[in-house]
Enzyme design. Structure first.
Site, PDB file in Angstrom:
ATOM      1  N   ASP A 197     154.215  92.606  88.678  1.00 40.00           N
ATOM      2  CA  ASP A 197     155.134  93.608  88.114  1.00 40.00           C
ATOM      3  C   ASP A 197     154.514  94.206  86.851  1.00 40.00           C
ATOM      4  O   ASP A 197     154.017  93.472  85.994  1.00 40.00           O
ATOM      5  CB  ASP A 197     156.476  92.951  87.773  1.00 40.00           C
ATOM      6  CG  ASP A 197     157.206  92.466  89.022  1.00 40.00           C
ATOM      7  OD1 ASP A 197     156.967  93.030  90.106  1.00 40.00           O
ATOM      8  OD2 ASP A 197     158.003  91.513  88.924  1.00 40.00           O
ATOM      9  N   ASP A 219     159.870  80.418  87.392  1.00 37.41           N
ATOM     10  CA  ASP A 219     159.254  81.437  86.551  1.00 37.41           C
ATOM     11  C   ASP A 219     157.914  80.888  86.066  1.00 37.41           C
ATOM     12  O   ASP A 219     157.857  79.784  85.516  1.00 37.41           O
ATOM     13  CB  ASP A 219     160.171  81.729  85.353  1.00 37.41           C
ATOM     14  CG  ASP A 219     159.685  82.933  84.558  1.00 37.41           C
ATOM     15  OD1 ASP A 219     158.448  83.062  84.375  1.00 37.41           O
ATOM     16  OD2 ASP A 219     160.524  83.725  84.125  1.00 37.41           O
ATOM     17  N   LYS A 221     157.149  98.899  79.617  1.00 37.08           N
ATOM     18  CA  LYS A 221     157.483  99.041  78.182  1.00 37.08           C
ATOM     19  C   LYS A 221     156.631  98.099  77.337  1.00 37.08           C
ATOM     20  O   LYS A 221     156.481  96.916  77.685  1.00 37.08           O
ATOM     21  CB  LYS A 221     158.964  98.714  77.951  1.00 37.08           C
ATOM     22  CG  LYS A 221     159.866  99.758  78.577  1.00 37.08           C
ATOM     23  CD  LYS A 221     161.319  99.522  78.246  1.00 37.08           C
ATOM     24  CE  LYS A 221     162.145 100.617  78.885  1.00 37.08           C
ATOM     25  NZ  LYS A 221     163.450 100.178  79.350  1.00 37.08           N
ATOM     26  N   ASP A 245     147.440  98.174  92.325  1.00 31.23           N
ATOM     27  CA  ASP A 245     147.176  99.615  92.492  1.00 31.23           C
ATOM     28  C   ASP A 245     147.601 100.357  91.223  1.00 31.23           C
ATOM     29  O   ASP A 245     147.598 101.576  91.201  1.00 31.23           O
ATOM     30  CB  ASP A 245     147.970 100.181  93.682  1.00 31.23           C
ATOM     31  CG  ASP A 245     149.454 100.235  93.367  1.00 31.23           C
ATOM     32  OD1 ASP A 245     149.979  99.253  92.801  1.00 31.23           O
ATOM     33  OD2 ASP A 245     150.093 101.262  93.655  1.00 31.23           O
ATOM     34  N   THR A 287     147.697  91.934 100.879  1.00 24.73           N
ATOM     35  CA  THR A 287     149.079  91.541 100.581  1.00 24.73           C
ATOM     36  C   THR A 287     150.011  92.614 101.158  1.00 24.73           C
ATOM     37  O   THR A 287     149.556  93.677 101.582  1.00 24.73           O
ATOM     38  CB  THR A 287     149.308  91.432  99.056  1.00 24.73           C
ATOM     39  OG1 THR A 287     149.477  92.741  98.516  1.00 24.73           O
ATOM     40  CG2 THR A 287     148.148  90.742  98.365  1.00 24.73           C
TER      41      THR A 287
HETATM   42  N1  SAM Z   1     152.184  89.497  95.542  1.00 25.36           N
HETATM   43  C1  SAM Z   1     153.041  90.228  96.468  1.00 25.36           C
HETATM   44  C2  SAM Z   1     152.268  91.390  97.067  1.00 25.36           C
HETATM   45  O1  SAM Z   1     151.200  91.737  96.550  1.00 25.36           O
HETATM   46  O2  SAM Z   1     152.733  91.932  98.079  1.00 25.36           O
HETATM   47  C3  SAM Z   1     154.326  90.680  95.766  1.00 25.36           C
HETATM   48  C4  SAM Z   1     154.170  91.686  94.655  1.00 25.36           C
HETATM   49  S1  SAM Z   1     155.717  91.997  93.825  1.00 25.36           S
HETATM   50  C5  SAM Z   1     155.450  93.530  93.062  1.00 25.36           C
HETATM   51  C6  SAM Z   1     155.648  90.897  92.438  1.00 25.36           C
HETATM   52  C7  SAM Z   1     156.322  89.559  92.703  1.00 25.36           C
HETATM   53  O3  SAM Z   1     156.086  88.708  91.598  1.00 25.36           O
HETATM   54  C8  SAM Z   1     157.828  89.662  92.876  1.00 25.36           C
HETATM   55  O4  SAM Z   1     158.226  89.001  94.061  1.00 25.36           O
HETATM   56  C9  SAM Z   1     158.377  88.966  91.627  1.00 25.36           C
HETATM   57  O5  SAM Z   1     159.621  88.345  91.853  1.00 25.36           O
HETATM   58  C10 SAM Z   1     157.277  87.985  91.303  1.00 25.36           C
HETATM   59  N2  SAM Z   1     157.228  87.595  89.886  1.00 25.36           N
HETATM   60  C11 SAM Z   1     157.235  88.445  88.825  1.00 25.36           C
HETATM   61  N3  SAM Z   1     157.190  87.761  87.671  1.00 25.36           N
HETATM   62  C12 SAM Z   1     157.139  86.452  88.003  1.00 25.36           C
HETATM   63  C13 SAM Z   1     157.092  85.251  87.249  1.00 25.36           C
HETATM   64  N4  SAM Z   1     157.113  85.273  85.901  1.00 25.36           N
HETATM   65  N5  SAM Z   1     157.054  84.076  87.908  1.00 25.36           N
HETATM   66  C14 SAM Z   1     157.065  84.044  89.267  1.00 25.36           C
HETATM   67  N6  SAM Z   1     157.113  85.156  90.033  1.00 25.36           N
HETATM   68  C15 SAM Z   1     157.155  86.339  89.425  1.00 25.36           C
END
Ligand code: SAM
Length: 212
Positions: free
Chosen positions: A117, A95, A121, A153, A192
Site C-alpha cells: 500500500d 499487522d 500522505k 507499479d 502477483t
Molecule cells: N501482495 C499482493 C499483490 O501483489 O497482489 C497484495 C497487494 S495489496 C495492494 C497490499 C496488501 O498488503 C493488502 O492485502 C493489505 O491488507 C496488506 N497490508 C498492508 N499493510 C500491512 C501490514 N502492516 N501488515 C500486514 N499486511 C499489510
C-alpha cells in the site's frame, strides 16, 4: 485491497489449521512447526496469496509464511490452499509492525513485499512497508546474508523505497524500472494478483533486491 468484510471470515480463519493463531509462541521454532530444517521465506501483505502459493508449489524444500493484516483478504488465500494444499505454506493474520515478536533474530531467509500500500500522505510514511522504520524491523529477523525483494507499479513509492535504503543501512543488489523487459530478473518471476492486473494495463513494474 481491503475487501468488504466477508461474513464469517474471522470464524473461518479461527478454525483453519493453515493459520497460525499464536505465532509469537513459535518465535525461534518455526522450522520445528514445519517439521524440517528448510529456510523460511515470508511475504508481508500477501493479499489473496497467489504469489506465495505458487512459490510454495514450485519450491517444496523452502518453507513459506504469508502475512496479511485483514481477515477478509486472508480468507481468499485459505480458499486457494484448500483447493491445492502445500505442506510448506502457512499463514498469519497480523499487522507487520509486530513482526519482531514473531521471528527470532536471523530466523528468516528472505522477505518479499509485493505492491505494498502506498500511503501517499507524508504523515503516513512510517506505515509504508519499505520505509526505514520497517527496514529496521526486517533487519532484526533477516539472516545476515538474507535479501529483501520488493515489486510495485507505483513510481512514487518505488522512489521513496530507494531513498530509504542508505538511512536504514541497506543497499541495492539489483534495481529495475521495467521488470517485465529484464530477461534475467524475469527468469524466476512469479506474478502477483496486482502485477497481473497492472502489467496487463501496460504499467511498468519496478523491482529491487536489497541487502544490508
Ligand atoms: N501482495 C499482493 C499483490 O501483489 O497482489 C497484495 C497487494 S495489496 C495492494 C497490499 C496488501 O498488503 C493488502 O492485502 C493489505 O491488507 C496488506 N497490508 C498492508 N499493510 C500491512 C501490514 N502492516 N501488515 C500486514 N499486511 C499489510
Amino acid at each position: 485491497m481491503r475487501l468488504r468484510n466477508i461474513s464469517g471470515a474471522r470464524d473461518a480463519i479461527a478454525e483453519s489449521p493453515l493459520v497460525v493463531h499464536e505465532p509469537e509462541s513459535l518465535k525461534g521454532r518455526w522450522q520445528e512447526r514445519f517439521g524440517n530444517d528448510h529456510p523460511i521465506r515470508i511475504e508481508i501483505g500477501m493479499g489473496k496469496g497467489k504469489f506465495i502459493h505458487e512459490l510454495a508449489g514450485r519450491n517444496p524444500r523452502i518453507n513459506y509464511i504469508g502475512i496479511e493484516k485483514y481477515s477478509s483478504v486472508l480468507l481468499r488465500g485459505l480458499q486457494k490452499m484448500e483447493a491445492e494444499p502445500c505442506s510448506n505454506l502457512l499463514f498469519i493474520r497480523m499487522d507487520a509492525e509486530e513482526i519482531g515478536e514473531i521471528f527470532a533474530p536471523e530466523e528468516v531467509d528472505r522477505i518479499y513485499l509485493n505492491f505494498s500500500d502506498p500511503w501517499p500522505k507524508d504523515r503516513h510514511a512510517k506505515r509504508r512497508l519499505p520505509s526505514r522504520e520497517f527496514l529496521e524491523r526486517y533487519d532484526k529477523i533477516l539472516k545476515k546474508d538474507g535479501v529483501l525483494e520488493f515489486k510495485t507499479d507505483n513510481r512514487a513509492l518505488f522512489d521513496f523505497a530507494l531513498e530509504e535504503l542508505p538511512a536504514a543501512g541497506w543497499e541495492a543488489l539489483k534495481v529495475t524500472f521495467d521488470l517485465h523487459h529484464e530477461e534475467e530478473m524475469m527468469r524466476d518471476n512469479v506474478m502477483t494478483e496486482y502485477e497481473e492486473k497492472f502489467s496487463s494495463q501496460g504499467n511498468p513494474i519496478y523491482k529491487y533486491i536489497i541487502k544490508r
